[in-house]
Enzyme design. Sequence first.
Site, PDB file in Angstrom:
ATOM      1  N   GLY A 176       0.819  -1.211   0.000  1.00 29.61           N
ATOM      2  CA  GLY A 176       0.000   0.000   0.000  1.00 29.61           C
ATOM      3  C   GLY A 176       0.849   1.255   0.000  1.00 29.61           C
ATOM      4  CG  ASP A 177       3.269   2.297   3.274  1.00 28.07           C
ATOM      5  OD1 ASP A 177       2.762   3.360   3.631  1.00 28.07           O
ATOM      6  OD2 ASP A 177       3.310   1.294   4.004  1.00 28.07           O
ATOM      7  CB  SER A 178       5.474   0.198  -2.628  1.00 30.40           C
ATOM      8  OG  SER A 178       6.328  -0.171  -1.565  1.00 30.40           O
TER       9      SER A 178
END
Length: 403
Positions: A176-178
Site C-alpha cells: 500500500g505504501d509503495s
Amino acid sequence: MPDAAPESNASGPLVGLRVLELGQLIAGPFASKMLGEFGAEIIKIEPPGEGDPLRKWRLLHDGTSVWWQVQSRNKKSVTLDLREPEIQDVVRRLAGECDILIENFKPGTLESWGLGWEALHALYPRLIMLRVSGYGQTGPYRDRPGFGVVAEAMGGLRYLSGEPGRTPVRVGVSIGDSLSALHGVIGVLMALRARDRDGVGQMIDVALYESVFNMMESLLPEYSVFGAVREPAGSSLPGIAPTNAYACNDGYVLIAGNGDSIFQRLMQAIGRDDLGSDPALAHNPGRVAQVARIDAAIGDWTASRTQDDVLAVLNAARIPSGRIYSVADIATDPHYRARGMLVEQPLRDGTPCKVPGIVPKLSATPGTITRPAPTLGQDTGEVLADLGVDPKTQARWRALGYI
C-alpha cells in the site's frame, strides 16, 4: 559479479530539480528515492537524535537497517526539529529553493507548523507539493491515522488475499505504501509538465487506500452491474483459466495457459489432446466453467515431475510459466543479473551488500545510484551553510538540540 553502482548521473532526466523530503518510513521517502535515482537532488529532513524510524526497521547492520541502504540512497540527510519556530523558518526558506516538497505526515501537521500547502503556495507559486496520507487531505476520515496495511484492507486488496474460507492475509510487503509512492511520482511528473506549460505548481493529494483501490481492476463495476463480490481465490486467477500454481515433486510452478492457442499447446504438451480439442474448452468462458477439471489434469501431469522438467517442456511449447521465487532464487538468477537488477553497494564499513537495481529503464537517460544512504545529519552543516545560516547560529541550534 553483480553490477557495480555507477558513479554519477549527470545526464539523468531530473537533473536540476531539487526535492525537499519531509516524510518518513515508506510512502513519501519511496517517492523521493525514485526521483533521486533519475537525477533530482534530494534533501531529506530527519528529526535529531533517532532520525527516520526506518533506520531501525527489520535487520540491522552496525545499528542501521540494511533497508535504509535502498530507501535513502542518493539522498542528503539534514537533521532539523520541525516543532521549533526558528527551524520552521529555515524549512520555509529551504522550500523556496526547491521544486518539489514531499511529505507524508497526518493531514494538518504541516499547517500547524505554518508549512501547509496554502502558506507555501502563496510564498512560492512554482512549488509542487506531494502529500501522501492514509485517507487523503479531505473527507470524513482525513484525521484518522493510516498505515499501508490498513489501506490494503480498506482498498479491497486484503479481502482477496489468501485461500477461500481462511483469514485474509497480508501480501508480504508494504504494498500500500509503495503503490502510493508510485502514484505520487506519477503525479509529480504530471505537475512538472503542467508547470512547464503555465508556470504554476500544484498540490498532489495521494491517499494510501485510493492507491490500492486503483489497482482493483474490475472489482467495482462487477459489483455495480452484477452484484458480484469477488472472493479470495488462493493461487488461481478467477474468471481466467487455466492460471494457477501446480505442485511438482520438488516445489511449485506457476502456469498461465489462459489464451485460446496457449491452452491448446499446453494440453498437447501434457498429453491431453482430448481437452485441447474439446470445443467446450476452446474459449475462456467454457474453460472457466470446467476449471476444476483442467486444473486436475495439469496437476496430475506436474505432480510426478520436477520443476526443471516441467519448465523445460513448457518453455519449449511457449507456455508462460515459472518458479515461485524466494529472495534466494532472485539473488542468484542470471536474468536478474543480466538486467542490472542485482547491484553491489557495499555498506560504509565495506561489508558487501546487494541492493535492487533501478526501474524503469530509460534508454538514453537511465537512473543511477550516485551516493550511498547518508548517516544521520550527514549533510546538515552543508545545506544550512548554503542557505546562509552562519556557523554561530548552527552551533547554538546544536546546543539546543534543534539540529
